[in-house]
Scaffold this active site. Sequence first.
Site, PDB file in Angstrom:
ATOM      1  N   SER A 165       0.889  -1.337   0.087  1.00 64.22           N
ATOM      2  CA  SER A 165      -0.087   0.076   0.045  1.00 64.22           C
ATOM      3  C   SER A 165       0.883   1.296   0.084  1.00 64.22           C
ATOM      4  CB  SER A 165      -1.049  -0.141   1.198  1.00 64.22           C
ATOM      5  OG  SER A 165      -1.938   0.814   0.948  1.00 64.22           O
ATOM      6  N   ASP A 334      -8.283  -7.124  -4.557  1.00 64.81           N
ATOM      7  CA  ASP A 334      -7.849  -5.688  -4.289  1.00 64.81           C
ATOM      8  C   ASP A 334      -8.613  -4.711  -5.226  1.00 64.81           C
ATOM      9  OD1 ASP A 334      -6.980  -3.166  -3.277  1.00 64.81           O
ATOM     10  OD2 ASP A 334      -4.761  -4.006  -3.230  1.00 64.81           O
ATOM     11  N   HIS A 367      -7.959  -5.324  -0.304  1.00 63.27           N
ATOM     12  CA  HIS A 367      -6.587  -4.618  -0.141  1.00 63.27           C
ATOM     13  C   HIS A 367      -5.774  -5.143   0.827  1.00 63.27           C
ATOM     14  CE1 HIS A 367      -3.888  -1.508  -0.576  1.00 63.27           C
ATOM     15  NE2 HIS A 367      -3.778  -1.263   0.469  1.00 63.27           N
TER      16      HIS A 367
END
EC number: 2.3.1.31
Lengths: 405, 200
Positions: A165, A334, A367
């Site tokens: 991320s 995701d 995610h």
Amino acid sequence: MSEYIDGQSSRSESVGIVERKFFTLPEGAGPFVLEGGANLSPVTLAYETYGELSPARDNAVLICHALTGDAHVAGYYSDKDPKPGWWDLMVGPGKPIDTSRYFVICSNVLGGCTGSTGPSSINPATGRPYGLEFPVVTIGDMVRAQRLLVEHLGVERLLAAVGGSMGGMQVLEWTVRYPDRIAAAVPLATTPRHTALNIAFHEVARQCIMADVNWNRGAYYDGEKPSTGLAVARMIGHVTYLSDEAMRRKFGRRLYEKEAFSFGFDLEFPDFQVESYLRYQGSKFVERFDANSFIYITKAADYFDLAQQHGGGSLTEAMSRSTCRFLVVSFSSDWLYPTSRSRLLVQAMKKAGLEVSFAEVEAEFGHDAFLLRNERLFELVESFLEHALAAERKRTETAPREVWG
Amino acid sequence: MRFDLQVIASWVPAGSKVLDLGCGTGSLLEHLVREKHVTGRGIEMDEAKVAKAIGRGLSVVQGDLVAEVMDYPSGFFDVVILSQTLQQVYYPEQVIREMLRVGTRCIVSFPNFSHWRIRSQILFTGRAPVTRELPHEWHDTPNIRVLTLKDFRRFCQEMGFVIEKQVALDTDYRQEHGHALRLFANWRALYGIFLLGKGQ
């Protein structure tokens, strides 16, 4: 990253008791000039290290945390600590990032609120917390500060940087900003820049905080905190970290400790389990996070644009600055940073002639998948780092030796 | 290593840059990296195979080879390999052109559909042939192109691909030893392997 990821690895497999340390930039070095133009001083980073640096100093792995993470990536602070670090599954003896082989470093980002200089730190000019007087920081600023820490720890060149991320953004930044100082990189579930949708979610979250009456334009440190705003901001984040399928499976339309609808808006006892879950996530989060740090860090992620900042608009140009080997991983469910984002990166890396491996890992939990137990991910990271270390050792063997005297 | 892969490996110059399209678990690439010190890259669709290849220390990208090959700069590789996959490709001409764009030479191998056993199956049973080399039933096969050594030579001539070397094998692909056929190859060969260049 989520609050529900805890206690998933047993204490005996953990790196054990760890300690949070601090590194303050020496005053003699002058102020730290930020990309936005402002000077920041003093600058302190909170960090933790695990494992030993090898005599050749070639086994250092930097872990970059995501939006709301911190330096505490693995282990426990005490025997009674109920919860290990945020990536205890990944980091520890015998784990994919094996602390018996690698010297692992993780620091809390600049702008953070768990020990690093951020908006809740004291502004030396006023003697009060910065609040909105804190200058805006970027991913580049975070990485430049990290580099000073890494050097301070005696590491000239990282074996690898690993992160998911926003951590992945820092990893990418490292590879193009300091190509000579990093041998391998593992950007997970990340993106070369935010889309309008990504920025939109962040903006809604920031507006939640700013709409809280207690926010007081960031000057709330001696009064009530904008806890409601921050909790709601967190709930929005959470929805984006999961996926439709994950939420359906985890909660469905199940009710929360009741048999029938209440036909009301009870703030303590919501109807649906998912409502209760989000409220819990929000309330846990406000205990440990500063609302101003949240708005600064989300902004840093929004500003990040690898192609623009390092390649004059071309991602291939930007990646051409890099020389290291890459393992890029995306996760099938995701939708925040979907596989297409990672493919953009991989495409640019291929065009730049870099050594890149890419896998889209089948995973359920959207995610957040990079934080969860996933044998395929573990296997990839473990073997990639092993080969990176072998290649790095081979490289230094064949490199011309320094001539002394 | 499989005999057909040994033949392919023998055609790859030491120290060259190699791209293996549909590299599977990376056994050929690993062999080339170890024995011939090549710089290797691979493309593979299957997640588990990609993971295994990365586990071998190879640089492998998960994806569709037709799309993935297009990202590489022209002339980046010395050799581009398409082993036992041509029969599964929708646009063979486009793929081979791309292979010759990103590489100086390319190696293509495929099962020979005019082997006498296949011919006799159609002749005597009147049904679509199923063999060890082409083991699928007509309704569930990934092999959407059936071609023979003769077909491929003709295809190369029409498209302007220059065949620099060719070998016909009657060895089962699982075997490690074998030999190249000289006589009646189109009848007897189980596989063909071709080295293509750009010509003039």
